[in-house]
Design a protein around this motif. Structure first.
Motif, PDB file in Angstrom:
ATOM      1  N   GLU A 116       0.765  -1.227   0.090  1.00 49.79           N
ATOM      2  CA  GLU A 116       0.072  -0.008  -0.117  1.00 49.79           C
ATOM      3  C   GLU A 116       0.771   1.347   0.030  1.00 49.79           C
ATOM      4  OE1 GLU A 116      -3.394  -0.102  -0.281  1.00 49.79           O
ATOM      5  OE2 GLU A 116      -3.194  -2.257  -0.393  1.00 49.79           O
TER       6      GLU A 116
ATOM      7  N   GLU B 141       0.881   8.636   5.761  1.00 51.51           N
ATOM      8  CA  GLU B 141       1.255   7.480   4.868  1.00 51.51           C
ATOM      9  C   GLU B 141       1.361   8.195   3.302  1.00 51.51           C
ATOM     10  OE1 GLU B 141       2.304   4.700   5.704  1.00 51.51           O
ATOM     11  OE2 GLU B 141       1.260   4.327   7.669  1.00 51.51           O
ATOM     12  N   PRO B 142       2.211   7.643   2.647  1.00 54.54           N
ATOM     13  CA  PRO B 142       3.082   6.521   2.765  1.00 54.54           C
ATOM     14  C   PRO B 142       4.229   6.737   3.338  1.00 54.54           C
ATOM     15  CG  PRO B 142       3.060   7.050   0.659  1.00 54.54           C
ATOM     16  CD  PRO B 142       2.201   8.083   1.202  1.00 54.54           C
TER      17      PRO B 142
END
Length: 385
Positions: free
Chosen positions: A118, A348-349
């Motif tokens: 992800e 994130e990431p």
């Protein structure tokens, strides 16, 4: 030594990402400085305790990523010299080619790739460029080692042009474009084939020493059998172990000579490095016959050594160690060392990538120690030699 017209010339380097003072640390060329910066880096030193073939080997005689990289550099220098290429650039690329490997080799890379799905994934080659261009930062004025364009380009494209760079390589390429669609220098191409020659043959040495490989099985390969018969004719009374080491040297010599002859033929009429970059394919490599032998040897090594059942069991345990470290740091940032906690991004990431950077920089030993600290017990079965 006079460089061939198709060689990379440090006097005509495309420069560095960040400007710097020149001439303050001795009269070295741009590529000599690159090689020296790589050798002096912490990331290079950590290769001494990172897996080549065998995970956490108890014996000092098995190769690690560091000793493998030194052997690749020796082979690369020989080929570069015989072809009139720039030896310092070739050597630097050989020394740096595995610097992005995480602990436990490909097992660790698989774990990080799965954990980072992800967050853009993980690729050891792209991470090596990230390490040298961004993470390894001993200088006061900029991040990274500020290597020359030719060294970064060679690392990025030693396997050939890159059509779809992952996030780590794209990040560096955006800041310092590396012409990813072109072929790299012959020095980078030689570093790539030197890597093949080194691990094809030195892994045989380690495989025979460990007992995972049997000579009788190796001799089913015509190329190996021919070399072995020659060794036995010349040294009929030598000790078996010495003849095995002679076999490995013979194979390396045959492959090096083949690459030099084949590449010299391919570059006839090539008058500039621009022609190398604009070629339709790699100009450095094996002849068609040797390439076939090399493919058969590599397939044999995967079947008998790399994918040996015991190796697979150990690799899976190593993968679980890296996966558990990533999960633990992700769930509880307090488990990270203080300096890593203080610089942990909130979003994130970037957050996941920061954790992956930390894990990828670990040696096998440190990863085992961290697992032991977090779980209260050492991982089991992480050595099979």
């Amino acid at each position: 030594m006079t460089l061939a017209p198709y060689a990379a010339d440090p006097a005509h380097s495309r420069g560095r990402e960040f400007s710097q003072e020149s001439g303050t640390r001795g009269p070295r060329s741009a590529f000599q400085r690159d090689r020296d910066r790589i050798i002096h880096s912490m990331a290079f030193r950590r290769l001494r305790s990172k897996t080549q073939v065998f995970i956490s080997p108890d014996s000092d005689y098995y190769r690690t990523r560091l000793t493998h990289s030194l052997e690749v550099a020796q082979i690369g220098r020989v080929i570069a010299r015989l072809l009139g290429l720039e030896e310092d650039l070739t050597e630097g690329l050989c020394l740096a080619h595995d610097i992005g490997h995480p602990p436990f080799g490909h097992a660790g890379e698989k774990a990080l790739s799965e954990a980072m799905v992800e967050a853009g994934g993980y690729d050891h080659n792209a991470h090596g460029i990230r390490v040298l261009a961004r993470l390894e930062s001993p200088y006061c004025t900029h991040d990274g080692l500020n290597l020359s364009w030719e060294t970064l380009e060679g690392m990025a494209k030693h396997n050939g042009p890159v059509a779809g760079p992952n996030w780590a390589l794209a990040e560096v390429d955006t800041a310092f474009p590396l012409a990813l669609g072109e072929w790299p220098s012959l020095e980078a191409q030689v570093a790539n084939v030197a890597d093949d020659i080194a691990y094809d043959n030195h892994d045989i040495d380690d495989g025979l020493r460990s007992g995972f490989l049997e000579l009788d099985d190796l001799l089913t390969l015509d190329f190996v059998a021919d070399r072995w018969r020659g060794v036995e004719r010349r040294f009929p009374h030598a000790e078996h172990d010495r003849k095995l080491r002679e076999l490995v040297r013979e194979q390396i010599g045959a492959m090096v000579n083949d690459v030099v002859a084949e590449t010299a033929g391919r570059v006839k009429g090539v008058d500039s490095i621009a022609e190398v970059r604009g070629a339709d394919g790699s100009l450095a490599g094996f002849s068609a016959e040797m390439a076939q032998h090399e493919r058969r040897l590599k397939a044999f090594m995967y079947d008998k050594l790399y994918y040996h059942p015991e190796q697979q069991v150990t690799a899976e345990r190593a993968r679980e160690v890296i996966a558990s470290l990533f999960a633990a740091y992700r769930a509880d940032p307090a488990a990270l060392p203080q300096d890593r906690r203080e610089t942990l991004p909130a979003a994130e990431p970037q957050r996941a990538r920061h954790i992956a950077d930390f894990i990828a920089g670990m040696t096998d030993r440190f990863a085992i120690d961290e697992y032991t600290r977090l779980h209260g017990k050492a991982p089991e079965g992480l050595t099979n030699v």
